[in-house]
Design a protein around this motif. Structure first.
Motif, PDB file in Angstrom:
ATOM      1  N   PHE A 276       0.842  -1.197   0.000  1.00  0.00           N
ATOM      2  CA  PHE A 276       0.000   0.000   0.000  1.00  0.00           C
ATOM      3  C   PHE A 276       0.877   1.247   0.000  1.00  0.00           C
ATOM      4  CE2 PHE A 276      -2.295   3.364   2.266  1.00  0.00           C
ATOM      5  CZ  PHE A 276      -3.462   3.433   1.516  1.00  0.00           C
ATOM      6  N   ASN A 277       1.954   1.206   0.773  1.00  0.00           N
ATOM      7  CA  ASN A 277       2.882   2.336   0.802  1.00  0.00           C
ATOM      8  C   ASN A 277       3.734   2.418  -0.461  1.00  0.00           C
ATOM      9  OD1 ASN A 277       2.857   3.758   3.635  1.00  0.00           O
ATOM     10  ND2 ASN A 277       2.605   1.582   4.057  1.00  0.00           N
ATOM     11  N   ILE A 278       4.048   1.274  -1.058  1.00  0.00           N
ATOM     12  CA  ILE A 278       4.768   1.287  -2.331  1.00  0.00           C
ATOM     13  C   ILE A 278       3.922   1.964  -3.402  1.00  0.00           C
ATOM     14  CG2 ILE A 278       5.627  -0.167  -4.214  1.00  0.00           C
ATOM     15  CD1 ILE A 278       6.560  -2.162  -2.107  1.00  0.00           C
ATOM     16  N   TYR A 279       2.624   1.684  -3.396  1.00  0.00           N
ATOM     17  CA  TYR A 279       1.714   2.256  -4.392  1.00  0.00           C
ATOM     18  C   TYR A 279       1.236   3.664  -4.041  1.00  0.00           C
ATOM     19  CZ  TYR A 279       1.113  -2.262  -6.789  1.00  0.00           C
ATOM     20  OH  TYR A 279       1.307  -3.409  -7.512  1.00  0.00           O
ATOM     21  N   ASN A 280       1.665   4.211  -2.926  1.00  0.00           N
ATOM     22  CA  ASN A 280       1.250   5.546  -2.519  1.00  0.00           C
ATOM     23  C   ASN A 280       1.479   6.530  -3.673  1.00  0.00           C
ATOM     24  OD1 ASN A 280       1.027   8.153  -1.348  1.00  0.00           O
ATOM     25  ND2 ASN A 280       1.632   7.358   0.644  1.00  0.00           N
ATOM     26  N   PRO A 281       0.429   7.247  -4.101  1.00  0.00           N
ATOM     27  CA  PRO A 281       0.574   8.124  -5.271  1.00  0.00           C
ATOM     28  C   PRO A 281       1.425   9.367  -5.030  1.00  0.00           C
ATOM     29  CG  PRO A 281      -1.603   8.367  -4.305  1.00  0.00           C
ATOM     30  CD  PRO A 281      -0.948   7.223  -3.598  1.00  0.00           C
ATOM     31  N   ASP A 282       1.691   9.701  -3.775  1.00  0.00           N
ATOM     32  CA  ASP A 282       2.509  10.874  -3.464  1.00  0.00           C
ATOM     33  C   ASP A 282       3.949  10.632  -3.938  1.00  0.00           C
ATOM     34  OD1 ASP A 282       3.957  12.976  -2.387  1.00  0.00           O
ATOM     35  OD2 ASP A 282       2.750  13.040  -0.553  1.00  0.00           O
ATOM     36  N   PRO A 283       4.473  11.446  -4.863  1.00  0.00           N
ATOM     37  CA  PRO A 283       5.838  11.235  -5.381  1.00  0.00           C
ATOM     38  C   PRO A 283       6.917  11.279  -4.316  1.00  0.00           C
ATOM     39  CG  PRO A 283       4.627  12.772  -6.768  1.00  0.00           C
ATOM     40  CD  PRO A 283       3.800  12.562  -5.531  1.00  0.00           C
ATOM     41  N   SER A 284       6.637  11.937  -3.188  1.00  0.00           N
ATOM     42  CA  SER A 284       7.646  12.030  -2.143  1.00  0.00           C
ATOM     43  C   SER A 284       7.562  10.872  -1.145  1.00  0.00           C
ATOM     44  CB  SER A 284       7.503  13.360  -1.388  1.00  0.00           C
ATOM     45  OG  SER A 284       6.213  13.455  -0.789  1.00  0.00           O
TER      46      SER A 284
ATOM     47  N   LEU B 230       5.252   7.922 -16.306  1.00  0.00           N
ATOM     48  CA  LEU B 230       4.666   6.642 -15.917  1.00  0.00           C
ATOM     49  C   LEU B 230       4.088   6.660 -14.508  1.00  0.00           C
ATOM     50  CD1 LEU B 230       7.302   4.107 -17.332  1.00  0.00           C
ATOM     51  CD2 LEU B 230       5.158   4.868 -18.380  1.00  0.00           C
ATOM     52  N   GLN B 231       4.293   7.757 -13.787  1.00  0.00           N
ATOM     53  CA  GLN B 231       3.737   7.860 -12.443  1.00  0.00           C
ATOM     54  C   GLN B 231       2.211   7.840 -12.496  1.00  0.00           C
ATOM     55  OE1 GLN B 231       5.548  11.456 -10.953  1.00  0.00           O
ATOM     56  NE2 GLN B 231       7.262  10.363 -10.031  1.00  0.00           N
ATOM     57  N   SER B 232       1.610   7.195 -11.506  1.00  0.00           N
ATOM     58  CA  SER B 232       0.162   7.031 -11.529  1.00  0.00           C
ATOM     59  C   SER B 232      -0.376   7.006 -10.109  1.00  0.00           C
ATOM     60  CB  SER B 232      -0.214   5.728 -12.255  1.00  0.00           C
ATOM     61  OG  SER B 232      -1.592   5.461 -12.177  1.00  0.00           O
ATOM     62  N   ALA B 233      -1.706   7.068  -9.997  1.00  0.00           N
ATOM     63  CA  ALA B 233      -2.356   6.937  -8.698  1.00  0.00           C
ATOM     64  C   ALA B 233      -2.428   5.478  -8.266  1.00  0.00           C
ATOM     65  CB  ALA B 233      -3.760   7.532  -8.747  1.00  0.00           C
ATOM     66  N   TRP B 234      -2.120   4.555  -9.190  1.00  0.00           N
ATOM     67  CA  TRP B 234      -2.079   3.116  -8.952  1.00  0.00           C
ATOM     68  C   TRP B 234      -3.386   2.608  -8.355  1.00  0.00           C
ATOM     69  CZ3 TRP B 234       1.507   1.774 -11.999  1.00  0.00           C
ATOM     70  CH2 TRP B 234       2.697   2.512 -12.115  1.00  0.00           C
ATOM     71  N   LEU B 235      -3.480   2.459  -7.054  1.00  0.00           N
ATOM     72  CA  LEU B 235      -4.683   1.909  -6.427  1.00  0.00           C
ATOM     73  C   LEU B 235      -5.880   2.845  -6.560  1.00  0.00           C
ATOM     74  CD1 LEU B 235      -3.094   0.451  -3.171  1.00  0.00           C
ATOM     75  CD2 LEU B 235      -3.840  -0.825  -5.181  1.00  0.00           C
ATOM     76  N   GLY B 236      -5.630   4.097  -6.891  1.00  0.00           N
ATOM     77  CA  GLY B 236      -6.713   5.047  -7.094  1.00  0.00           C
ATOM     78  C   GLY B 236      -7.138   5.158  -8.541  1.00  0.00           C
ATOM     79  N   GLU B 237      -6.481   4.412  -9.410  1.00  0.00           N
ATOM     80  CA  GLU B 237      -6.794   4.437 -10.847  1.00  0.00           C
ATOM     81  C   GLU B 237      -7.693   3.248 -11.157  1.00  0.00           C
ATOM     82  OE1 GLU B 237      -6.716   6.430 -14.323  1.00  0.00           O
ATOM     83  OE2 GLU B 237      -5.333   6.984 -12.704  1.00  0.00           O
TER      84      GLU B 237
ATOM     85  N   GLY C  49      10.234   8.703 -10.711  1.00  0.00           N
ATOM     86  CA  GLY C  49      10.691  10.085 -10.840  1.00  0.00           C
ATOM     87  C   GLY C  49      12.201  10.194 -10.796  1.00  0.00           C
ATOM     88  N   ALA C  50      12.851   9.349  -9.987  1.00  0.00           N
ATOM     89  CA  ALA C  50      14.309   9.405  -9.853  1.00  0.00           C
ATOM     90  C   ALA C  50      15.020   8.988 -11.135  1.00  0.00           C
ATOM     91  CB  ALA C  50      14.756   8.516  -8.693  1.00  0.00           C
ATOM     92  N   VAL C  51      14.394   8.092 -11.924  1.00  0.00           N
ATOM     93  CA  VAL C  51      15.035   7.621 -13.164  1.00  0.00           C
ATOM     94  C   VAL C  51      14.496   8.351 -14.388  1.00  0.00           C
ATOM     95  CG1 VAL C  51      15.544   5.353 -12.197  1.00  0.00           C
ATOM     96  CG2 VAL C  51      13.376   5.710 -13.394  1.00  0.00           C
ATOM     97  N   GLY C  52      13.749   9.435 -14.162  1.00  0.00           N
ATOM     98  CA  GLY C  52      13.278  10.252 -15.270  1.00  0.00           C
ATOM     99  C   GLY C  52      12.064   9.724 -15.993  1.00  0.00           C
TER     100      GLY C  52
END
Length: 307
Positions: free
Chosen positions: A133-141, A157-164, A150-153
């Protein structure tokens, strides 16, 4: 003499069978009885209504939506989990580089890799759910996955994951596969260890490659184990209660995208106090699970190969 032996065996089995009948068989029988009532869970408040709960179940869009998600899991999760388990087990046990004299060897450090694969099995499913759940946390930080992207550019591809809604169920199925594949790596590795090495060495001398060896030797000889694992994974896929309850948005969300029958049953019984209707859902789950097990054992049955 024989009569005395059977009485001795029956004496040992009497107590375990009695305990099994009271705590396992009896609740199943009571579930059929409760499913025929309108019961809020309070003693003496049950009202017999016949098959009305089943009729309500058939016409419930929420139930069919939840069952659809269970069926998707039932089809995809066992296939992917067992395929990965077979692949990793085969590579660990037969994938070594040394082929001098057609000697079959496992990869270096295979015991350590088996421990790493098996490690999720010793972790509580609740802890696994919280971790992912924390891995899928949509907050980039805060979310590990989005932070890594985000770290690899790969910000795109960032997403809300469980919220999508379109990918939430797939995210949960991925966790289910990750949590169970290690068990099958160890299980299939133990089964492969019982296959005589002479068979592999003879195939290598005849020029067989790894793919040919896997499909012509390993898989046929492990088919009974694969068949049993398929049924077991199907039962796990029909459950998925803990993962969905902890990981999903608003328990089954967003908008019912991750709802499953066990969660629907839980909410119907303990939130809505409709224990009769919930029991009907439980009976439906039992029928689907038994049907899956019977079909799997029937259509996956092959002639037993002795070695």
């Amino acid at each position: 003499m024989q009569h005395g032996k059977y009485r001795f065996i029956a004496g040992f089995l009497a107590l375990p069978l009695a305990v099994y009948a009271i705590f396992v068989i009896s609740p199943f029988v009571q579930a059929f009885q409760i499913a025929m009532t309108d019961w809020s869970g309070l003693k003496g408040a049950a009202k017999y209504i016949g098959f009305d709960n089943y009729d309500k179940l058939v016409h419930s869009d929420e139930f069919w939506n939840a069952l659809k998600h269970n069926v998707i899991m039932l089809v995809l999760v066992p296939i992917v989990t067992l395929a990965l388990g077979l692949f990793f087990a085969f590579m660990l046990n037969v994938g070594g580089r040394s082929r001098r004299g057609a000697v079959v060897t496992g990869v270096r450090g295979s015991k350590f890799y088996k421990f790493v694969f098996f490690f999720p099995q010793v972790i509580s499913i609740t802890i696994i759910s919280v971790i992912w759940f924390n891995i899928y946390n949509p907050d980039p930080s805060d979310g590990m996955l989005n932070s890594l992207l985000g770290a690899v550019g790969l910000d795109s591809l960032q997403s809300a994951w469980l919220g999508e809604k379109s990918i939430a169920l797939a995210c949960i199925m991925l966790v289910m596969i990750w949590a169970n594949v290690g068990f099958y790596v160890v299980l299939f590795s133990a089964a492969m260890a019982s296959i005589p090495r002479d068979i592999y060495e003879a195939a290598l001398l005849d020029g067989a490659g790894r793919a040919h060896t896997f499909f012509r030797i390993t898989l046929p000889l492990l088919w009974d184990t694969v068949q049993t694992g398929w049924v077991y994974m199907g039962i796990i896929a029909m459950d998925a209660f803990a993962l969905v309850q902890i990981m999903s948005v608003n328990m089954g969300g967003p908008d019912g995208a991750t709802d499953v029958v066990p969660l629907r049953l839980y909410q119907t019984a303990f939130r809505d106090s409709q224990f009769g209707y919930a029991s009907a859902m439980g009976i439906a789950m039992l029928i689907v699970t038994l049907l899956f097990a019977v079909l799997t054992m029937r259509f996956a049955r092959r002639e037993r190969i002795e070695f």
